[in-house]
Design a protein around this motif. Structure first.
Motif, short mmCIF file in Angstrom:
data_model
loop_
_atom_site.label_atom_id
_atom_site.label_comp_id
_atom_site.label_asym_id
_atom_site.label_seq_id
_atom_site.Cartn_x
_atom_site.Cartn_y
_atom_site.Cartn_z
N LYS A 45 -44.51 21.76 81.61
CA LYS A 45 -45.23 20.53 81.28
C LYS A 45 -45.46 20.40 79.78
O LYS A 45 -45.36 19.30 79.22
N LEU A 46 -45.77 21.52 79.12
CA LEU A 46 -46.03 21.48 77.67
C LEU A 46 -44.81 21.01 76.89
O LEU A 46 -44.93 20.33 75.87
N LYS A 47 -43.63 21.39 77.36
CA LYS A 47 -42.41 20.99 76.65
C LYS A 47 -42.20 19.48 76.68
O LYS A 47 -41.48 18.94 75.86
N GLN A 48 -42.86 18.79 77.63
CA GLN A 48 -42.77 17.33 77.73
C GLN A 48 -43.91 16.61 77.01
O GLN A 48 -43.88 15.40 76.86
N ALA A 49 -44.92 17.36 76.59
CA ALA A 49 -46.12 16.76 76.00
C ALA A 49 -45.81 16.05 74.68
O ALA A 49 -44.91 16.47 73.94
N LYS A 50 -46.57 15.01 74.41
CA LYS A 50 -46.35 14.21 73.19
C LYS A 50 -47.48 14.36 72.17
O LYS A 50 -47.29 14.13 70.99
N ASP A 51 -48.69 14.71 72.65
CA ASP A 51 -49.82 14.83 71.73
C ASP A 51 -50.87 15.80 72.27
O ASP A 51 -50.72 16.35 73.35
N LYS A 52 -51.94 15.98 71.49
CA LYS A 52 -52.99 16.92 71.85
C LYS A 52 -53.71 16.54 73.14
O LYS A 52 -54.08 17.41 73.92
N ASN A 53 -53.88 15.25 73.38
CA ASN A 53 -54.54 14.82 74.62
C ASN A 53 -53.75 15.28 75.84
O ASN A 53 -54.33 15.71 76.83
N GLU A 54 -52.44 15.19 75.75
CA GLU A 54 -51.60 15.66 76.86
C GLU A 54 -51.71 17.17 77.02
O GLU A 54 -51.76 17.68 78.14
N ILE A 55 -51.77 17.88 75.91
CA ILE A 55 -51.94 19.35 75.97
C ILE A 55 -53.24 19.67 76.71
O ILE A 55 -53.26 20.52 77.59
N LEU A 56 -54.31 18.98 76.34
CA LEU A 56 -55.61 19.24 76.96
C LEU A 56 -55.56 18.98 78.46
O LEU A 56 -56.13 19.76 79.25
N GLU A 57 -54.87 17.93 78.88
CA GLU A 57 -54.72 17.63 80.31
C GLU A 57 -53.92 18.72 81.03
O GLU A 57 -54.30 19.18 82.10
N ILE A 58 -52.82 19.12 80.41
CA ILE A 58 -51.94 20.14 81.01
C ILE A 58 -52.68 21.47 81.17
O ILE A 58 -52.49 22.18 82.15
N LEU A 59 -53.53 21.79 80.21
CA LEU A 59 -54.22 23.09 80.22
C LEU A 59 -55.48 23.13 81.08
O LEU A 59 -56.13 24.15 81.15
N LYS A 60 -55.80 22.04 81.75
CA LYS A 60 -56.94 22.06 82.68
C LYS A 60 -56.54 22.87 83.91
O LYS A 60 -55.70 22.45 84.70
N LEU A 61 -57.17 24.01 84.07
CA LEU A 61 -56.76 24.96 85.11
C LEU A 61 -57.10 24.52 86.53
O LEU A 61 -56.51 25.03 87.48
N ASP A 62 -58.04 23.59 86.69
CA ASP A 62 -58.43 23.21 88.06
C ASP A 62 -57.25 22.63 88.85
O ASP A 62 -57.21 22.73 90.06
N GLN A 63 -56.24 22.10 88.17
CA GLN A 63 -55.07 21.57 88.86
C GLN A 63 -54.13 22.67 89.37
O GLN A 63 -53.24 22.41 90.16
N TYR A 64 -54.36 23.91 88.93
CA TYR A 64 -53.51 25.03 89.34
C TYR A 64 -54.27 26.05 90.18
O TYR A 64 -53.71 27.07 90.57
N THR A 65 -55.54 25.79 90.46
CA THR A 65 -56.43 26.75 91.11
C THR A 65 -55.82 27.39 92.35
O THR A 65 -55.92 28.59 92.55
#
Length: 123
Positions: A45-65
């Motif tokens: 997902k990070l390789k597709q990210a465009k900005d810091k906001n996307e990074i922050l969304e991708i790194l939210k661990l609750d989606q991978y719990t």
């Protein structure tokens, strides 16, 4: 905080190596239950990210719990918290480059640790 390419790479390696050593279950983080653990999912997902906001969304661990054990979740939470602190003052492009580098090195470090554990070199 501006980083030159070399120091971004060195800083990324240092962060990845530190947390790879501390991670209690590299198998779970890297491969998970179905061959693609949380680390690989985030990296893709990070390789597709465009900005810091996307990074922050991708790194939210609750989606991978549900894809990892509780100890892995706790270890990943510490790792991501430290990572987020490091990118806080960076511009979007530096933050993207740094975060992708960290996860690239993190995969390598975890795979190496896993290999060493399988050889009996790591307790």
């Amino acid at each position: 905080m501006k980083y030159k390419n070399m120091s971004i790479e060195n800083e990324a390696k240092k962060l990845a190596a530190t947390y790879a050593r501390w991670l209690r279950n590299p198998q779970d983080a890297l491969l998970g239950k179905d061959g693609e653990g949380v680390v690989l999912q985030i990296y893709k997902k990070l390789k597709q990210a465009k900005d810091k906001n996307e990074i922050l969304e991708i790194l939210k661990l609750d989606q991978y719990t549900y894809t990892m054990e509780k100890t892995t979740l706790n270890d990943m939470a510490r790792f991501i918290s430290d990572l987020l602190n490091k990118i806080q003052q960076m511009d979007d492009q530096s933050a993207l480059r740094f975060t992708v580098e960290v996860f690239r090195y993190f995969q390598i470090a975890l795979a190496t640790k896993l290999e060493d554990m399988n050889k009996g070199l790591w307790a």
